[in-house]
Scaffold this active site. Structure first.
Site, PDB file in Angstrom:
ATOM      1  N   ARG A 237      -7.240 -32.984 -15.536  1.00 58.89           N
ATOM      2  CA  ARG A 237      -5.842 -32.561 -15.475  1.00 58.89           C
ATOM      3  C   ARG A 237      -5.769 -30.981 -15.953  1.00 58.89           C
ATOM      4  O   ARG A 237      -6.429 -30.549 -16.838  1.00 58.89           O
ATOM      5  CB  ARG A 237      -4.777 -33.533 -16.243  1.00 58.89           C
ATOM      6  CG  ARG A 237      -4.596 -34.708 -15.680  1.00 58.89           C
ATOM      7  CD  ARG A 237      -3.651 -34.595 -14.379  1.00 58.89           C
ATOM      8  NE  ARG A 237      -3.331 -35.831 -13.768  1.00 58.89           N
ATOM      9  CZ  ARG A 237      -3.812 -36.452 -12.835  1.00 58.89           C
ATOM     10  NH1 ARG A 237      -4.877 -35.942 -12.405  1.00 58.89           N
ATOM     11  NH2 ARG A 237      -3.397 -37.571 -12.138  1.00 58.89           N
ATOM     12  N   GLU A 266       0.570 -26.800 -11.506  1.00 62.53           N
ATOM     13  CA  GLU A 266       0.403 -26.913 -10.235  1.00 62.53           C
ATOM     14  C   GLU A 266       1.897 -27.059  -9.527  1.00 62.53           C
ATOM     15  O   GLU A 266       2.991 -27.571 -10.142  1.00 62.53           O
ATOM     16  CB  GLU A 266      -0.364 -28.402 -10.142  1.00 62.53           C
ATOM     17  CG  GLU A 266      -1.686 -28.285 -10.416  1.00 62.53           C
ATOM     18  CD  GLU A 266      -2.504 -29.565  -9.829  1.00 62.53           C
ATOM     19  OE1 GLU A 266      -2.066 -30.257  -9.007  1.00 62.53           O
ATOM     20  OE2 GLU A 266      -3.476 -29.669 -10.752  1.00 62.53           O
ATOM     21  N   HIS A 284      -6.599 -29.415  -6.140  1.00 66.25           N
ATOM     22  CA  HIS A 284      -6.517 -30.836  -6.543  1.00 66.25           C
ATOM     23  C   HIS A 284      -6.974 -31.870  -5.362  1.00 66.25           C
ATOM     24  O   HIS A 284      -6.116 -32.543  -4.936  1.00 66.25           O
ATOM     25  CB  HIS A 284      -4.864 -31.244  -7.086  1.00 66.25           C
ATOM     26  CG  HIS A 284      -4.983 -32.271  -7.952  1.00 66.25           C
ATOM     27  ND1 HIS A 284      -4.121 -32.306  -9.047  1.00 66.25           N
ATOM     28  CD2 HIS A 284      -5.731 -33.367  -8.020  1.00 66.25           C
ATOM     29  CE1 HIS A 284      -4.201 -33.621  -9.619  1.00 66.25           C
ATOM     30  NE2 HIS A 284      -5.093 -34.250  -9.037  1.00 66.25           N
TER      31      HIS A 284
END
Ligand code: DGY
Length: 327
Positions: A237, A266, A284
């Site tokens: 993450r 993000e 991602h």
């Protein structure tokens, strides 16, 4: 039952839902719903199939109403969900573990090689018409075979990332709350403290969940502990890394390079990172294979249906809800 899917997911998952509930609702546009849009769709829902880009918090659960039984998250990570708020309200939360382990471990290796061997940088050079002939000093990178891999977090994905190092004859160090005996037997991995791992590893690959204790685990201080020839890989993450500190470390040559699939805010990427050559960035997509995403959709749909039927979903995260009086 009133069901909502927040964004189109692979067909396999939709087919499962349609078979059980032909009239389920879905955001038909392939984009993240705004907060207001999401809040306006949840009132009266019995089940929600959410993505890691949807914030599932107390406000949303209250707006949805007391009939909400389950939120099936289409991701292994569930840091987008306020677990405590869901548990307090008796709402089941599920995730999609296991089915994306291989794809994510593979992607970590793709990033590792891409940054060590400067693949995007040299490809861009070639595409720009700058390749005028072989050169002994062109795009020299870092060796992989025989080097030391440091895996931060030896759970499912970290374990499988480490296993793949067998092909490259690497020494493996890992950090984890628990001793991973299997990993130790399989690759001779050694459990060490984070400081030792950072000092020794040529490649540091992050595989921890996002928790208060892992936020900015990699910061200016920890980056300074790494070798100047080392590389940092992140498929966990984004907020595990302080991006401003990483940009400065890469700019100043504190470490040799980094490869990131996940970002602190993000979809925004810290602007300082975008200016650098010694970093590889992917949006991602570590679990983005056709088969993996299809399996994730299937798993999320099955979890949702189980919860709606009043059965215990296979991938229940807040297990303490089960057996308690649920609304
Ligand atoms: C997850 O599942 O948590 C990944 O980040 C996306 O597949």
């Amino acid at each position: 039952m009133k069901i909502f899917v927040t964004r189109p997911i692979p067909q396999a998952g939709l087919d499962i839902l349609r078979k059980a509930y032909p009239h389920f609702q879905m955001n038909m546009e392939d984009r993240v719903l705004t907060r207001d849009e999401l809040l306006s769709t949840v009132p009266g829902l019995d089940g929600l199939l959410s993505l890691l880009t949807d914030r599932i918090d107390a406000e949303l659960l209250d707006v949805a109403g007391p009939q909400l039984k389950i939120v099936a998250n289409h991701a292994v990570g569930f840091d987008n969900v306020d677990l405590k708020a869901a548990t307090e309200r008796g709402v089941l939360i599920t995730n999609t573990p296991g089915v994306l382990t291989d794809a994510t471990a593979d992607h970590a290796w793709a990033l590792l090689f891409a940054v060590a061997r400067r693949i995007p940088e040299s490809e861009n050079f070639l595409r720009a018409g700058k390749f005028k002939g072989w050169g002994p000093l062109m795009f020299l990178g870092g060796d992989v075979t025989g080097r030391t891999l440091g895996v931060v977090g030896a759970g499912r994905i970290g374990h499988h990332m480490a296993l793949r190092s067998r092909g490259f004859n690497m020494r493996v160090l890992y950090t984890d709350e628990f001793v991973n005996t299997t990993l130790e037997q399989e690759v001779g991995a050694r459990k060490v403290g984070l400081d030792e791992l950072l000092r020794e590893a040529d490649f540091v690959s992050l595989h921890v969940p996002l928790l208060p204790s892992t936020r900015h685990l990699i910061n200016a201080t920890s980056l300074r502990k790494m070798k100047p020839t080392a590389y940092l890989i992140n498929t966990s993450r984004g907020p595990v890394i302080d991006e401003a500190a990483l940009a400065e470390a890469l700019r100043a040559g504190i470490i040799a390079g980094a490869a990131l699939d996940v970002f602190e805010n993000e979809p925004a990427v810290y602007p300082g990172l975008l200016e650098l050559d010694n970093i590889v960035l992917t949006p991602h997509t570590a679990s983005a294979t056709i088969a993996t995403r299809s399996n994730m959709a299937t798993m999320a749909a099955n979890n949702l249906l189980a919860g709606l039927r009043g059965e215990r979903p296979e991938n229940l995260v807040n297990t303490e809800v089960w057996g308690k009086h649920r609304r």
